[in-house]
Write an enzyme that holds these catalytic residues in place. Sequence first.
Site, PDB file in Angstrom:
ATOM      1  N   CYS A  73       0.835  -1.199   0.000  1.00 44.24           N
ATOM      2  CA  CYS A  73       0.000   0.000   0.000  1.00 44.24           C
ATOM      3  C   CYS A  73       0.876   1.256   0.000  1.00 44.24           C
ATOM      4  O   CYS A  73       2.098   1.187   0.003  1.00 44.24           O
ATOM      5  CB  CYS A  73      -0.914   0.009   1.221  1.00 44.24           C
ATOM      6  SG  CYS A  73      -0.008   0.137   2.783  1.00 44.24           S
ATOM      7  N   ASP A 119       0.530 -25.385  -4.874  1.00 47.35           N
ATOM      8  CA  ASP A 119       1.827 -25.418  -4.198  1.00 47.35           C
ATOM      9  C   ASP A 119       1.539 -25.424  -2.700  1.00 47.35           C
ATOM     10  O   ASP A 119       0.421 -25.116  -2.271  1.00 47.35           O
ATOM     11  CB  ASP A 119       2.648 -24.197  -4.599  1.00 47.35           C
ATOM     12  CG  ASP A 119       3.907 -24.040  -3.760  1.00 47.35           C
ATOM     13  OD1 ASP A 119       4.658 -25.018  -3.640  1.00 47.35           O
ATOM     14  OD2 ASP A 119       4.104 -22.943  -3.202  1.00 47.35           O
ATOM     15  N   ASP A 164       3.315 -19.572  -5.496  1.00 42.64           N
ATOM     16  CA  ASP A 164       3.847 -18.245  -5.160  1.00 42.64           C
ATOM     17  C   ASP A 164       5.358 -18.120  -5.260  1.00 42.64           C
ATOM     18  O   ASP A 164       5.893 -17.025  -5.228  1.00 42.64           O
ATOM     19  CB  ASP A 164       3.454 -17.881  -3.720  1.00 42.64           C
ATOM     20  CG  ASP A 164       4.348 -18.551  -2.695  1.00 42.64           C
ATOM     21  OD1 ASP A 164       4.599 -19.768  -2.833  1.00 42.64           O
ATOM     22  OD2 ASP A 164       4.798 -17.871  -1.763  1.00 42.64           O
ATOM     23  N   ASP A 175       7.843 -22.177  -8.540  1.00 42.42           N
ATOM     24  CA  ASP A 175       6.541 -22.409  -9.176  1.00 42.42           C
ATOM     25  C   ASP A 175       6.410 -21.682 -10.511  1.00 42.42           C
ATOM     26  O   ASP A 175       5.426 -21.886 -11.230  1.00 42.42           O
ATOM     27  CB  ASP A 175       5.405 -21.921  -8.262  1.00 42.42           C
ATOM     28  CG  ASP A 175       5.414 -22.608  -6.909  1.00 42.42           C
ATOM     29  OD1 ASP A 175       5.605 -23.835  -6.882  1.00 42.42           O
ATOM     30  OD2 ASP A 175       5.246 -21.918  -5.887  1.00 42.42           O
TER      31      ASP A 175
END
Length: 725
Positions: free
Chosen positions: A41, A444, A624, A628
């Site tokens: 953010c 995963d 993630d 992967d």
Amino acid sequence: MTAQLSSGTAACPGCIATPAEPARPIPEDVQIALSLPGIHCSACIATVERELNAHPGVEDARVNLTLKRAMVKAAPDIRAADLIPVLENAGFEAHELDPGALSATQTDKAGRDLLMRLAVAGFASMNVMLLSVSVWSGASDATRDMFHWISAAIALPAIAFSAQPFFANAWSALRVRRLNMDVPIVLAILLALVTSLWETALSGEHAYFDAALTLTFFLLAGRYLDYRTRAAARSAAEELTALEVPRAIRLVDGAEEEVPVAQLKVGELILVRPGGRMPVDGQIVSGQSELDRSLLTGETLPVFAEQGFEVSAGEVNLTGPLTIRATAVGEDTSLHRMADLVAIAESGRSRYTSLADKAAKLYAPGVHILSALSFVGWYIYSGDIRTALNIAAAVLIITCPCALGLAVPAVTTAASGRLFRKGMLIKHATALERLAEVDIVVFDKTGTLTSGAPELINLGDHSRSDLEVALALAEASAHPLSVALVKAAREAGVKPAKVRDITEVPGYGTEGEYRGQRVRLGRSAWVGGQQDTQTSAWLAVGSDRPVAFRYSDVLRPGAQEAVEAFKASGKEVILISGDTEGAVHALADKLGIENWVAEALPQDKALRIQSLSEEGRNVLMIGDGLNDTAALAAAHVSISPASALDAARVASDIVLLGNDLSPIADACDTAVKATKRIRENFQIATVYNVIAVPLAVAGLATPLIAALAMSTSSITVSLNALRLR
């Protein structure tokens, strides 16, 4: 044991990842690029920039939230290794990137360009419409001609600017002797302009500049909607390449020299200090440490490494200095080979043909043939080329694929908005169509189904005195197990004992002196504890029997619900992880997943996905980590959390913005509904053409009426898409 920040760590747990943030210009003299997977953010941006700019030698630091990246301009003697600890102390995971490998992804002007063209077309269309109203109201002779010429003066430059994307795409197709959706669009626009100029030059009653502009405006609206559903296209293979270490310390006759990684050769000795990433594949010659292999293998915890141990490029040295002998450099390293796997997988997925593309293959040639036949037929029948041209223009406009052009982007925009409100960001234009076809789901483990951070589960089994000693020893280390122990003990109100002379033994643990006795916290073999299949740290106080602190990985919120929802909908669920067999088996049993694979290498995951695809299965991959990435790119459609590493997030089609996995199953249902709406829109466009085309061919519709009918079909398609909300 030393510091390791999990890829799932969020620097500000109270915030949700922002989907888009305008890319800010990057100074040309940027020296350091850092990947920041944990920022979410504007507060994160402010903190990172403040911490970096406060560091001596940093001249300017800018953070891009969309790319989760910091670009730093600093003095020549400042290195990424100087800045990464600053950010880690502030709670942010950071990795060095090679700025040279990221040059192609710094700025994307496509969105602003489309929006500018759309605004020009809309403004010009409104002005020409006002002039047309005056003509329709009864203006005649010189007044009518003047309004027509003014309309031409507005329309010609506006279309020359606004319709450039259509002209460019149509020309590209025609150069290689093929047709696409943009060819009939360009023909319709040009024919409307030529007809209008002809009518104006001959002082005719009708001109169709407003039709050409309206057509351009609606089509640009479709293109812009399509663009908004996608993130800026970036190559996952490029991101992987950027993770390669740009510099390394080479040992020559015992002397250290910092050199670019490109200059390293097989057989040379390389020093990797604690906190550094392996620049090459190699074998440890001297030293002992622990390695963080989570980005490559998905292993939850660091692994012990000593002389003779094989290391791979991209792994992080955690504890002590290591001297390695290079066995593979440059394009031969495991990290570079993984980038090649991703590039191959991405190229395969890009061959997916969308519903709109399938429609275009049939639609474009039919439109051209019908318009040409109308022109020839009317010219033979009437002998008036002006009448034949008007009818041919009307046919092209009324059959213009505006509704087809809006059919997909209008639905995907509505569906993307719905999913975004539930915490999912659609990145790829055809992701929803592919998600609707999924029949098997591959998860995963670490960082996806679990948080990736260990949690102490047997705090209450230990005496107060043992907890106080363990806390004192754990506070001297930043190993993930020590961090988890400190957190649990502090929350329980435990105070550390007064342990003296605490030291950390690389790869083993921490030890000190307590009341005249030696105390140790670390590996079972070092402490004298028993071998345990469960993740644990052992405490030994003097000659007392060692006791174990046991840990488990925490499930992500919604993991159980997501797995159950997929199974309830008839989809097969598979768990593939690089973690140990015991950890994977335990999680599979907990979630009710019958089909699971442990200790899988990155290439194993990608090969399994490819094997399933060759069997005719449509695979949804959810992961993630860097390990992967190839599997994410190879899958029919893929999802990664916002906390994932840049390369994994870029390789995926959909980004999960929050921590809760439960919206994923709902996304599949939304995708099915969206695909249904797309097919309905094609049906609406087809029915419209069946009714409108005969009228145009019969000469019952002028180009202006054709433009109005086309606009009506486009609005109908858009309203149907809004039903998804």
